[in-house]
Design an enzyme around this catalytic site. Structure first.
Site, PDB file in Angstrom:
ATOM      1  N   TYR A  31       0.820  -1.206   0.000  1.00 55.83           N
ATOM      2  CA  TYR A  31       0.000   0.000   0.000  1.00 55.83           C
ATOM      3  C   TYR A  31       0.849   1.249   0.000  1.00 55.83           C
ATOM      4  O   TYR A  31       2.073   1.198   0.188  1.00 55.83           O
ATOM      5  CB  TYR A  31      -0.963   0.000   1.194  1.00 55.83           C
ATOM      6  N   ARG A  50       7.397   3.852  -5.651  1.00 51.59           N
ATOM      7  CA  ARG A  50       7.574   2.911  -4.545  1.00 51.59           C
ATOM      8  C   ARG A  50       6.512   1.807  -4.603  1.00 51.59           C
ATOM      9  O   ARG A  50       6.797   0.642  -4.322  1.00 51.59           O
ATOM     10  CB  ARG A  50       7.523   3.648  -3.204  1.00 51.59           C
ATOM     11  N   LYS A 142       6.347  -1.577   1.328  1.00 51.47           N
ATOM     12  CA  LYS A 142       5.304  -1.048   2.208  1.00 51.47           C
ATOM     13  C   LYS A 142       4.149  -2.046   2.197  1.00 51.47           C
ATOM     14  O   LYS A 142       3.243  -1.981   1.364  1.00 51.47           O
ATOM     15  CB  LYS A 142       4.866   0.342   1.717  1.00 51.47           C
ATOM     16  N   GLU A 174      13.338   2.424  12.504  1.00 53.38           N
ATOM     17  CA  GLU A 174      12.307   3.372  12.060  1.00 53.38           C
ATOM     18  C   GLU A 174      11.137   3.297  13.013  1.00 53.38           C
ATOM     19  O   GLU A 174      11.060   2.388  13.837  1.00 53.38           O
ATOM     20  CB  GLU A 174      11.846   3.024  10.647  1.00 53.38           C
TER      21      GLU A 174
HETATM   22  N1  PDD Z   1       3.502   5.163   6.986  1.00 56.13           N
HETATM   23  N2  PDD Z   1       8.307   3.782   7.915  1.00 56.13           N
HETATM   24  C1  PDD Z   1       7.153   3.063   7.971  1.00 56.13           C
HETATM   25  C2  PDD Z   1       7.204   1.693   8.551  1.00 56.13           C
HETATM   26  C3  PDD Z   1       5.938   3.626   7.494  1.00 56.13           C
HETATM   27  O1  PDD Z   1       4.812   2.920   7.534  1.00 56.13           O
HETATM   28  C4  PDD Z   1       5.942   4.954   6.985  1.00 56.13           C
HETATM   29  C5  PDD Z   1       4.694   5.605   6.464  1.00 56.13           C
HETATM   30  C6  PDD Z   1       7.151   5.655   6.956  1.00 56.13           C
HETATM   31  C7  PDD Z   1       7.223   7.059   6.380  1.00 56.13           C
HETATM   32  O2  PDD Z   1       7.128   7.000   4.979  1.00 56.13           O
HETATM   33  P1  PDD Z   1       6.496   8.172   4.094  1.00 56.13           P
HETATM   34  O3  PDD Z   1       7.288   9.393   4.362  1.00 56.13           O
HETATM   35  O4  PDD Z   1       6.667   7.672   2.702  1.00 56.13           O
HETATM   36  O5  PDD Z   1       5.063   8.334   4.500  1.00 56.13           O
HETATM   37  C8  PDD Z   1       8.308   5.042   7.419  1.00 56.13           C
HETATM   38  C9  PDD Z   1       2.251   5.720   6.485  1.00 56.13           C
HETATM   39  C10 PDD Z   1       2.033   7.119   6.900  1.00 56.13           C
HETATM   40  C11 PDD Z   1       1.107   4.797   6.845  1.00 56.13           C
HETATM   41  O6  PDD Z   1       1.384   3.677   7.248  1.00 56.13           O
HETATM   42  O7  PDD Z   1      -0.036   5.176   6.682  1.00 56.13           O
END
Ligand code: PDD
Length: 276
Positions: A31, A50, A142, A174
């Site tokens: 996702y 991505r 993701k 993270e």
């Molecule tokens: N999550 N690390 C993880 C494990 C994440 O799930 C996310 C983002 C990030 C930050 O990535 P980005 O800058 O591309 O949003 C880092 C989103 C917000 C979610 O799970 O809804």
């Protein structure tokens, strides 16, 4: 509210996906979470790239047309017509009875909801975070298999922390849904291996360099996190959030530091330009 299923826009309450979908049965999917600024989707190309790469890494399809998905997102955001939207795009492997691992046709579901107002105090005062042992499987992907993240977030909520930061073998990785940065002196550090390469992380790294500061992408220990002058976390929906305490220990003076504030201002300028 409308959602989009495989390119068709339908009312959310009438949307249907099979109970045999592998996403439902096994959390077998990928996702993206995106948001709009001024109605236009933030870093669309980066998110689509991505998404395509997640689909490829998990061998979900021979080919996957992200350009088509991008058009569907734009159409759905317009159809719902919210001032600002939070968009979730989910790709699951589809159905194959109970033979998991293969599907016949991907399901692409897009949801665009009204972006909830974000509490301004988290940006002004900073947030508390906790560390937790663990890491994500295939971290660059993701994935919708979010149970470890849900458990980590529950543990964080139990101690009143805003976010849980994964630490693996003593190395900071993270957050459950964010990336983490530390500032020590005039150098900014952020992990690179075993983490999701966040879209916001990537932008912040570029902003750091633009401001003439040094950024080192690589592993650092929990001790370094505790002893940092400043800490902040990033995500697409919430942008940059300063951290004032880690595991109950005060970071710096216990309020957003000057480098974090400068970067937040640069980040704000960037998103404000995009919104115009
Ligand atoms: N999550 N690390 C993880 C494990 C994440 O799930 C996310 C983002 C990030 C930050 O990535 P980005 O800058 O591309 O949003 C880092 C989103 C917000 C979610 O799970 O809804």
């Amino acid at each position: 509210m409308f959602v989009c299923i495989n390119g068709t826009i339908v009312k959310a309450r009438e949307a249907k996906i099979s109970v045999f979908d592998q996403g439902f049965l096994y959390g077998d999917g990928v996702y993206e979470t995106l948001r709009t600024y001024g109605g236009s989707v933030f870093q669309m190309d980066e998110h689509m790239q991505r998404l395509g790469s997640s689909v490829k890494t998990l061998k979900m399809a021979e080919s996957f047309d992200v350009a088509k998905v991008e058009k569907w997102i734009v159409k759905l955001v317009k159809k719902n017509g919210y001032k600002e939207s939070r968009v979730r795009v989910q790709v699951t492997r589809g159905e194959n009875g109970f033979d998991f691992g293969e599907g016949k046709r991907l399901n692409v579901v897009i949801m665009a909801e009204r972006l909830k107002d974000l509490d301004p105090s988290i940006y002004e005062k900073g947030v508390d975070v906790m560390t937790i042992d663990g890491s994500r499987l295939r971290a660059k992907v993701k994935s919708t298999s979010l149970l470890p993240m849900i458990v980590a977030r529950q543990e964080a909520a139990d101690v009143g922390a805003f976010e849980a930061i994964f630490v693996k073998d003593g190395w900071v990785k993270e957050g459950s849904i964010s990336n983490v940065f530390v500032v020590k002196g005039d150098v900014i550090f952020t992990p690179k291996k075993g983490v999701l390469l966040g879209i916001t992380r990537d932008l912040v790294v570029r902003l750091v360099r633009k401001l003439g500061l040094k950024v080192l992408e690589g592993d650092f220990t929990k001790r370094k996190l505790y002893n940092a002058d400043e800490v902040f976390i990033t995500s697409s929906v919430k942008g940059m959030i300063p951290v004032k305490k880690v595991d109950g220990r005060k970071i710096g003076h216990g309020r957003p530091g000057s480098i974090t504030k400068n970067l937040m201002a640069a980040f704000h300028d960037y998103t404000a330009k995009k919104a115009r």
